[in-house]
Write a protein that holds these residues in place. Structure first.
Motif, PDB file in Angstrom:
ATOM      1  N   ARG A   1     -51.782  -1.007   8.033  1.00 10.48           N
ATOM      2  CA  ARG A   1     -52.046  -1.144   6.842  1.00 10.48           C
ATOM      3  C   ARG A   1     -50.946  -1.939   6.088  1.00 10.48           C
ATOM      4  NH1 ARG A   1     -53.475   4.218   6.240  1.00 10.48           N
ATOM      5  NH2 ARG A   1     -55.546   4.409   7.636  1.00 10.48           N
ATOM      6  N   ASP A   2     -51.181  -3.037   5.431  1.00  7.00           N
ATOM      7  CA  ASP A   2     -50.339  -3.657   4.379  1.00  7.00           C
ATOM      8  C   ASP A   2     -48.925  -3.848   5.280  1.00  7.00           C
ATOM      9  OD1 ASP A   2     -49.648  -4.995   2.274  1.00  7.00           O
ATOM     10  OD2 ASP A   2     -48.916  -3.074   1.372  1.00  7.00           O
ATOM     11  N   GLY A   3     -49.009  -4.179   6.467  1.00 10.46           N
ATOM     12  CA  GLY A   3     -47.691  -4.464   7.303  1.00 10.46           C
ATOM     13  C   GLY A   3     -47.027  -3.452   7.719  1.00 10.46           C
ATOM     14  N   ARG A   4     -47.575  -2.119   7.722  1.00 11.82           N
ATOM     15  CA  ARG A   4     -46.810  -0.747   8.138  1.00 11.82           C
ATOM     16  C   ARG A   4     -47.621  -0.203   9.053  1.00 11.82           C
ATOM     17  NH1 ARG A   4     -42.917  -0.178   3.862  1.00 11.82           N
ATOM     18  NH2 ARG A   4     -43.900  -1.029   1.944  1.00 11.82           N
ATOM     19  N   VAL A   5     -47.151   0.627   9.945  1.00  5.78           N
ATOM     20  CA  VAL A   5     -47.728   1.641  10.813  1.00  5.78           C
ATOM     21  C   VAL A   5     -48.044   2.646   9.896  1.00  5.78           C
ATOM     22  CG1 VAL A   5     -47.736   3.117  12.618  1.00  5.78           C
ATOM     23  CG2 VAL A   5     -46.616   0.968  13.020  1.00  5.78           C
TER      24      VAL A   5
ATOM     25  N   GLY B   1     -51.914  -7.358   9.622  1.00  7.34           N
ATOM     26  CA  GLY B   1     -50.686  -7.736  10.366  1.00  7.34           C
ATOM     27  C   GLY B   1     -50.935  -7.499  11.610  1.00  7.34           C
ATOM     28  N   LYS B   2     -52.206  -7.553  12.354  1.00 10.36           N
ATOM     29  CA  LYS B   2     -52.434  -6.942  13.788  1.00 10.36           C
ATOM     30  C   LYS B   2     -52.148  -8.179  14.772  1.00 10.36           C
ATOM     31  CE  LYS B   2     -56.642  -5.817  12.971  1.00 10.36           C
ATOM     32  NZ  LYS B   2     -56.672  -6.303  11.463  1.00 10.36           N
ATOM     33  N   SER B   3     -52.713  -9.242  14.261  1.00 10.34           N
ATOM     34  CA  SER B   3     -52.590 -10.503  15.091  1.00 10.34           C
ATOM     35  C   SER B   3     -50.972 -10.896  15.140  1.00 10.34           C
ATOM     36  CB  SER B   3     -53.360 -11.509  14.816  1.00 10.34           C
ATOM     37  OG  SER B   3     -54.695 -11.176  14.817  1.00 10.34           O
ATOM     38  N   THR B   4     -50.252 -10.755  14.243  1.00  8.10           N
ATOM     39  CA  THR B   4     -48.965 -11.078  13.884  1.00  8.10           C
ATOM     40  C   THR B   4     -48.298 -10.027  14.815  1.00  8.10           C
ATOM     41  OG1 THR B   4     -49.234 -11.632  11.783  1.00  8.10           O
ATOM     42  CG2 THR B   4     -46.906 -10.977  12.249  1.00  8.10           C
ATOM     43  N   LEU B   5     -48.479  -8.712  14.916  1.00  9.03           N
ATOM     44  CA  LEU B   5     -47.731  -7.872  15.856  1.00  9.03           C
ATOM     45  C   LEU B   5     -47.990  -8.265  17.250  1.00  9.03           C
ATOM     46  CD1 LEU B   5     -45.795  -5.551  16.110  1.00  9.03           C
ATOM     47  CD2 LEU B   5     -47.783  -4.086  16.122  1.00  9.03           C
ATOM     48  N   LEU B   6     -49.198  -8.537  17.619  1.00  9.33           N
ATOM     49  CA  LEU B   6     -49.496  -9.231  19.138  1.00  9.33           C
ATOM     50  C   LEU B   6     -48.614 -10.295  19.384  1.00  9.33           C
ATOM     51  CD1 LEU B   6     -51.666  -7.291  20.310  1.00  9.33           C
ATOM     52  CD2 LEU B   6     -52.950  -9.303  20.753  1.00  9.33           C
ATOM     53  N   TRP B   7     -48.719 -11.213  18.672  1.00  9.17           N
ATOM     54  CA  TRP B   7     -47.955 -12.424  18.837  1.00  9.17           C
ATOM     55  C   TRP B   7     -46.326 -11.905  19.000  1.00  9.17           C
ATOM     56  CZ3 TRP B   7     -48.858 -18.019  18.333  1.00  9.17           C
ATOM     57  CH2 TRP B   7     -50.202 -18.316  18.231  1.00  9.17           C
ATOM     58  N   LEU B   8     -45.871 -11.269  18.052  1.00  8.31           N
ATOM     59  CA  LEU B   8     -44.283 -10.967  18.457  1.00  8.31           C
ATOM     60  C   LEU B   8     -44.006 -10.245  19.671  1.00  8.31           C
ATOM     61  CD1 LEU B   8     -43.678  -9.609  14.760  1.00  8.31           C
ATOM     62  CD2 LEU B   8     -42.713 -11.471  15.812  1.00  8.31           C
ATOM     63  N   LEU B   9     -45.082  -9.338  19.941  1.00  7.43           N
ATOM     64  CA  LEU B   9     -45.102  -8.556  21.412  1.00  7.43           C
ATOM     65  C   LEU B   9     -45.004  -9.549  22.481  1.00  7.43           C
ATOM     66  CD1 LEU B   9     -47.203  -5.283  20.629  1.00  7.43           C
ATOM     67  CD2 LEU B   9     -44.640  -5.588  20.675  1.00  7.43           C
ATOM     68  N   ALA B  10     -45.927 -10.723  22.169  1.00  7.52           N
ATOM     69  CA  ALA B  10     -46.082 -11.558  23.229  1.00  7.52           C
ATOM     70  C   ALA B  10     -44.951 -12.554  23.380  1.00  7.52           C
ATOM     71  CB  ALA B  10     -47.375 -12.364  23.101  1.00  7.52           C
ATOM     72  N   GLY B  11     -44.201 -12.531  22.446  1.00  9.97           N
ATOM     73  CA  GLY B  11     -42.996 -13.477  22.730  1.00  9.97           C
ATOM     74  C   GLY B  11     -43.389 -14.820  22.170  1.00  9.97           C
ATOM     75  N   LEU B  12     -44.358 -15.051  21.452  1.00  7.69           N
ATOM     76  CA  LEU B  12     -44.838 -16.288  21.005  1.00  7.69           C
ATOM     77  C   LEU B  12     -44.222 -16.365  19.658  1.00  7.69           C
ATOM     78  CD1 LEU B  12     -48.661 -15.760  21.748  1.00  7.69           C
ATOM     79  CD2 LEU B  12     -47.176 -17.409  22.875  1.00  7.69           C
ATOM     80  N   LEU B  13     -43.591 -15.532  18.990  1.00  8.14           N
ATOM     81  CA  LEU B  13     -43.097 -15.622  17.639  1.00  8.14           C
ATOM     82  C   LEU B  13     -41.806 -14.747  17.827  1.00  8.14           C
ATOM     83  CD1 LEU B  13     -44.329 -16.865  15.043  1.00  8.14           C
ATOM     84  CD2 LEU B  13     -45.224 -14.601  14.505  1.00  8.14           C
ATOM     85  N   ARG B  14     -40.933 -15.337  16.833  1.00  5.09           N
ATOM     86  CA  ARG B  14     -39.714 -14.347  16.940  1.00  5.09           C
ATOM     87  C   ARG B  14     -39.540 -13.884  15.708  1.00  5.09           C
ATOM     88  NH1 ARG B  14     -35.542 -15.171  21.081  1.00  5.09           N
ATOM     89  NH2 ARG B  14     -36.107 -17.101  22.362  1.00  5.09           N
ATOM     90  N   PRO B  15     -39.223 -12.434  15.372  1.00  5.29           N
ATOM     91  CA  PRO B  15     -39.488 -11.624  14.266  1.00  5.29           C
ATOM     92  C   PRO B  15     -38.377 -12.340  13.199  1.00  5.29           C
ATOM     93  CG  PRO B  15     -38.467 -10.213  15.697  1.00  5.29           C
ATOM     94  CD  PRO B  15     -38.834 -11.470  16.593  1.00  5.29           C
ATOM     95  N   SER B  16     -38.627 -12.242  12.123  1.00  4.99           N
ATOM     96  CA  SER B  16     -37.777 -12.499  10.906  1.00  4.99           C
ATOM     97  C   SER B  16     -36.437 -11.615  10.827  1.00  4.99           C
ATOM     98  CB  SER B  16     -38.226 -12.683   9.610  1.00  4.99           C
ATOM     99  OG  SER B  16     -39.663 -13.100   9.469  1.00  4.99           O
TER     100      SER B  16
END
Ligand SMILES: Nc1ncnc2c1ncn2[C@@H]1O[C@H](COP(=O)(O)OP(=O)(O)OP(=O)(O)O)[C@@H](O)[C@H]1O
Ligand SMILES: [Mg+2]
Length: 270
Positions: free
Chosen positions: A215-219, A45-60
């Motif tokens: 790991r597995d979507g969690r810190v 989920g690393k790239s996903t977190l980066l996309w969210l922090l970048a504002g390129l994706l809005r969290p569910s």
């Protein structure tokens, strides 16, 4: 005040009729000038977190703040403006960060359109990534490594508050990789830029001030000054690091022994 604050971030991708939970309940605070290496296995989920922090994706679900601004409350136009002025992003695929038919200098100039154009900074950044002599060659004709270095210069063009870089050294040799790390640390020291860098490269992670392992979507763990810690998450959840799975395999039962300053987990013989 933290530059980045994540509060219970959940990201669910919907692909056809299956849902993938990429992040679950991520809580994270990152202060000004911190340089964070984001670690974890493929698919964590690393790239996903980066996309969210970048504002390129809005969290569910969950909330995300940048410098105290709740990104979820911004309309698309204000979010776009904030991103252009204050966030520098380097995505995992180097070519996606650049405009292929523009030269190196034109790519940096384009990134500066949101703020006052700073030609000296542009020249300095290109020299520092070894592209001072790149001339008029279009970015689309550069090698993967050159594109990666140019993408970092572009991401730093505006003295961003937040630099987000996904595997910035994956196509570089050791020497150029080190130059890239130096540039990130320099931005943190001189401009107060906070950096979050996804990396598998230990020379990168060891040079940064903090590690966060997903790991597995969690810190699951954090590291500071070479020491690693597990993170006690919401509802007390703790991930046993993989290097201890032989002692306490996933799915096993454990006894909790209270100690003066914490607890011990001992495998229960079944
Ligand atoms: N657009 C998408 N649609 C559906 N599922 C996705 C999408 N993007 C990512 N995923 C899934 O979400 C999870 C996390 O993916 P992500 O790309 O964030 O991982 P990662 O840690 O960056 O991995 P890697 O190290 O391989 O780049 C994975 O299970 C992935 O398959
Ligand atoms: Mg990734």
């Amino acid at each position: 005040m933290s530059v980045v604050r994540c509060d219970g971030i959940v990201q669910i991708y919907k692909a056809q009729d299956v849902e993938v939970v990429a992040l679950r309940d991520v809580d994270l605070m990152i202060d000004e000038g911190e340089t964070v290496a984001l670690l974890g296995p493929s698919g964590a989920g690393k790239s996903t977190l980066l996309w969210l922090l970048a504002g390129l994706l809005r969290p569910s679900a969950g909330r995300l703040w940048l410098d105290g601004t709740d990104l979820g409350r911004l309309g698309q136009r204000r979010l776009d403006r904030l991103r252009a002025a204050r966030i520098g992003v380097m995505l995992q695929n180097p070519a996606r960060n650049l405009i292929g038919y523009l030269s190196a200098a034109q790519n940096v100039a384009f990134a500066q359109r949101a703020v006052r154009r700073d030609r000296r900074r542009a020249r300095d950044l290109l020299a520092r990534v070894g592209l001072g002599e790149a001339g008029d060659r279009p970015a689309g004709r550069m090698s993967g490594g050159e594109q990666q270095r140019l993408a970092l210069a572009v991401a730093l063009a505006n003295k961003p508050r937040l630099l987000l870089a996904d595997e910035p050294t994956s196509q570089l040799d050791d020497g150029t990789g080190r130059a890239v790390v130096e540039l990130i640390k320099r931005a943190a020291a001189l401009d107060g830029t906070t950096a979050v860098v996804v990396t598998h490269d230990t020379t990168v992670s060891e040079a940064l001030s903090r590690t966060v392992t997903i790991r597995d979507g969690r810190v699951g763990a954090e590291g500071r000054r070479g020491e690693d810690f597990v993170v006690v998450g919401r509802e007390g959840a703790v991930q046993v690091p993989p290097e201890y799975h032989h002692l306490l395999p996933p799915g096993s039962m454990a006894r909790i022994e209270p100690l003066e300053d914490g607890i011990a987990l001992r495998r229960a013989e079944s």
